[in-house]
Design an enzyme around this catalytic site. Structure first.
Site, PDB file in Angstrom:
ATOM      1  N   GLY A 149    -113.570   4.908  66.023  1.00 17.44           N
ATOM      2  CA  GLY A 149    -112.442   4.453  65.901  1.00 17.44           C
ATOM      3  C   GLY A 149    -111.756   4.533  64.417  1.00 17.44           C
ATOM      4  O   GLY A 149    -112.649   4.622  63.563  1.00 17.44           O
ATOM      5  N   CYS A 150    -110.644   4.940  64.222  1.00 17.39           N
ATOM      6  CA  CYS A 150    -109.921   4.994  63.264  1.00 17.39           C
ATOM      7  C   CYS A 150    -109.944   3.828  62.239  1.00 17.39           C
ATOM      8  O   CYS A 150    -110.498   4.093  61.042  1.00 17.39           O
ATOM      9  CB  CYS A 150    -108.447   5.464  63.166  1.00 17.39           C
ATOM     10  SG  CYS A 150    -107.255   4.491  63.947  1.00 17.39           S
TER      11      CYS A 150
END
Lengths: 347, 347, 347, 347
Positions: A149-150
């Site tokens: 996940g960024c």
């Protein structure tokens, strides 16, 4: 040697960024691009910036279409990749940019996502401190990789050196992120309309509901934390890309400012893609636009008893597609930097 | 009755916003506008949006020019107003939008600003809880008023109800603010150039150095805190105006989610300009653009043990010029809402 | 073979973009970077996005510092490069990104710039139709090159095919450009402050005064026009980079819509960096962000008797630094695309 | 006297701006707000910036709900208002912000919109020169009013003085507009997503297809033109609101620069909401944000033989809702400026 590559979900933002980076990768050849409702359209109708790929046509996202490639990058909404990728050959390198294979804990999965849990794959944050090593050790030779996940990887990289070295506490972390709307994908939701984003700052998932929270906790536990609690608030701001994460954690009793700075500088001294700025400097997201770089500034605020780590990442590049390609390079034994850039596009 | 008004520092952003609001005020008449290097120019050459005031010409900023008005609003850089306003008549209502008269503590002034400390005036945040009352009690009849720092008043209003009611702890507060560049004034600094701000998030004053920190602590002590510590990080984002402050504080032992929500809802139930959103909702800065409104959302994150308060304010309006006019209304015995709007300009 | 490179004016936006592109160029090695007031500082202090070049230090901009390189790129304000480059060896390839050597006509120079006219160098727009050939023929083997004005080359490339083929008239052209503020350089002017650019559109040089007008006329004369008149209006809009030029010209008597479209498609059929979109499509500046690509859409509006050409260019890339490097490649006999990208960074 | 007001289509952008302005109008009382799919929701759930109207609930858009008010403002998509408003009493003042009643010509309606043509109502641009008078003469006492297209009225006001006085030609007009995405309404289309608009300029309806073209021609014919042709190109730029229209027309033979300037200055000398800037000055859209003002700069470019008129308008205010309210004021015999502001919200 050239590896053949398929990208599933090529019409979205993560898919587009994968293709932009892959087009510059000297060892990879894009042979298949798939989509759902846009199947049959020229790729460039959906990704008009990818002019060098205007010969490609989108085909259906099916196991048949994806089979037979050396590498399959998957950029589908969460819940869509688990079943699809189960059909792919074990020797194919599969890199999933969605959330389906990030979390080890089925309990966390159920609490934050719901639906069937497909289990965890090798987590695609090579620089993350994991015990006495790095996550890249796990990625070497892997054939199933979960890109991070960024927001999650940004916070993990921000705090892991302090956690691993013991100079900060992992309980009572507070992270507030200014994020661009591309992180939410190309989805037709009212709050993502341009007129709703321009000229305003718009928080969401306030109060502990964001899905990246268990992923951050997992990453920091790998780095050595026994107990993690985090208050996490993302705020959409008017920039198409970018994450500027301000993360603070309490200074561990007895840790000096010099020890704190040294923890980060030592951790990332040899990392091309994670760089610590000199004392007194902080990064901007523009500095890493389009680049595979996480750039961070560290400040020790003795009056408040907290370390402040400010980290800039391009959510689509280092946050997603760049991490996926960097991890693929490692898995395949290629030089880790192949096809990736360190410098951002600024101003 | 009409009050005559002079605005000192009419060429900058705070001065422009004062004039925009004053032009709509039914009881005030703008008779004098002053500037430094732009003296002699038509006001509209510096403030091209103030078309209804195109008859006004900028004159020098001197005590002589400012004397003889019922009200003088001062919008000068800090350090410039102390001496100037000393020359003005005691019966003149002087509202200073700069920092010179905000802090009671000379020690704080020296540590964060330096130079001569001119002492504190009545602080222009009417809704702030102060002991058993509100700050508007202090403002009634005042003739010397210090409009607040925009970031400071936003955080004070965000947390005062929790501090006053004892449902949060005032130590270990963490505030991260997304702010527009107009808060930095019309100053020719490289990091304020458009190409440096567009498309990027840019933190500054990281690690406990921002000048609004002692002002916040002062406000929260007035609200009842005995000890305040705050980690404070502002991040410039690409919107011309606005503050989106995410402030978190530890939940006090034993405080329930219902008690916490009630603390805020009760505190601001009768306030037109400070509004608490229903559970589950958060504000955007666009919702308060140009308005004198602080709009806030409250979330109780039991997993992290923290209350999260997200507050949107227009830094130039409620943050500065609106607060100044609202305070002037109170000082003069006018209805508090005179000349001010509750609704923002969105989208 | 590797060519050594110096960049004069490395602290500005054009210099920064040159360095960003040069850092990816496999045949060029950056050995010297110069500046004026920032001499002595680390490059990365002025260009924080160029993390791969953090070993470089800015030195003074003098003939001595620039001598001895294979290539010197000059990114100085106009009027500064003429004298400086006169000192450089004739065999050194000098590419000037400023205006000093773009105009052949001393009269035009005097009317629009003033000061000493240093004469014209080979003009750095390789794809421009010039008589029966292209401007790249002139660039081959050149040792003095003038990179084009960003707005000028955009309009020239937009209209040259129509002019050369005779399907449009070159008198009464109207061009209106939406441009990002980076085109104005890193200069501390009030109208370039972020708060003045965010949320607004701001025209300048209205009514025939913009300096790129004679350059456009020169380019279109090279393409075959005998008489050129152009109404030219640039409008600054809130994007850091980019030019979206809407250029219209009267349809020549007898020219059909098919002939018009064919003129453009034929002209650029083999050009990787100038691409014509299919009928009905128009480009966005995001599609070419960071790329060396000019992307254009053509519409024939028979009701108004005009052809409309909409062209997107990154002012710093294809508009300046990319054109400079592309021209240098040609001059040195390297493949024209070396070190340049076709794909933009979007969204 | 207070007039009761209903707003049909209160959940969209035009409806929201109507309500924002109506909330400040001293003679109007908002009693009914209607919507389609959002019927039953609190108004403030859709329009979170309208905090003073948080007592209102959306009801269905039906003739029954709209009947019985003194004034009905309609802000529905085109084609939706014709039938609905046919049911309303003749004495009710109905102001339609959609396109249904703007065009006199059924042929134009069919060519650009299609579907049933409901005929033209009094056109809501009071300052427009119509023959020897102004459009406000037509609006006095009217009970059916069509608020103008935002782009259309901007171009009409830009050029009418030149057309009426004969100093410009009405054939071969070229208008290029930088516009904010709110002009396209709150519609879930991919090209209106924030990530598609931020950092880029995006033209649409290129080549003579935009629906406002016949409306502009109609307005200029009213102003005295016998023949109108216009090349019209709108470009979406990253600002939520605003139109910056650059319109050029050929100078009529024999017209001097002084005569041209005089034409505009005379035409709008007494208009509070249409202001002509001094020679050499041009407007920005920020100068009119939220205001009912059209601000214009005039330049005579003798080299190109064209007059350039640059006009800034807020598409939602003067372009739509402000024009509607101004027209309603006239129709009802109220002072024309009631409830409207001249000054923009800048920066």
């Amino acid at each position: 040697m050239t590896f053949t590559v398929a990208v599933a979900g090529a019409s979205g933002y993560a898919g587009g960024e994968l293709l932009r980076l892959l087009a510059e990768h000297p060892e990879f050849e894009i042979t298949t691009v798939t989509a759902h409702s846009n199947s049959g359209a020229p790729l460039v109708a959906l990704q008009p910036h990818l002019r060098s790929l205007r010969h490609l046509t989108l085909v259906d996202t099916t196991p048949e279409r994806l089979s037979g490639h050396d590498i399959v990058f998957v950029a589908l909404p969460h819940g869509k990749s688990g079943e699809l990728t189960a059909h792919l050959d074990e020797e194919t390198l599969v890199v999933d940019c969605g959330a389906d294979h990030r979390l080890e804990s089925g309990t966390d999965w159920s609490a934050f996502y719901g639906g069937e849990h497909f289990g965890a794959w090798a987590y695609g944050v090579p620089e993350l401190i994991v015990g006495d090593g790095r996550q890249r050790d796990v990625l070497a030779g892997a054939r199933r990789i979960a890109a991070p996940g960024c927001n999650a990887s940004t916070v993990e990289l921000s705090l892991a050196p302090g956690v691993a070295s013991g100079v900060i506490e992992s309980t009572d972390i507070v992270s507030v992120l200014a994020v661009g709307p591309s992180g939410a994908g190309k989805s037709l939701k009212p709050h993502l309309l341009a007129a709703e984003v321009l000229g305003t700052a718009n928080p969401y998932a306030v109060g502990g509901t964001h899905r990246h929270i268990p992923e951050i906790a997992q990453g920091l536990r790998w780095a050595g934390a026994t107990d993690v609690s985090i208050s996490f608030t993302p705020v959409i701001v008017p920039m198409s890309r970018g994450i500027l994460a301000t993360s603070t954690a309490r200074i561990a009793p007895g840790a000096s400012a010099a020890q704190i700075r040294e923890a980060w500088e030592t951790a990332y001294a040899d990392e091309p893609f994670v760089q610590v700025l000199p004392d007194g400097q902080v990064p901007r997201t523009a500095d890493v636009l389009g680049a595979n770089t996480a750039l961070m500034g560290i400040a020790v605020d003795e009056a408040s008893g907290r370390v402040v780590v400010v980290t800039a990442v391009d959510n689509l590049a280092k946050g997603t597609a760049g991490a996926a390609i960097q991890s693929a390079n490692i898995a395949l034994g290629l030089p880790e930097q192949t096809g990736l850039t360190v410098n951002g596009v600024a101003p």
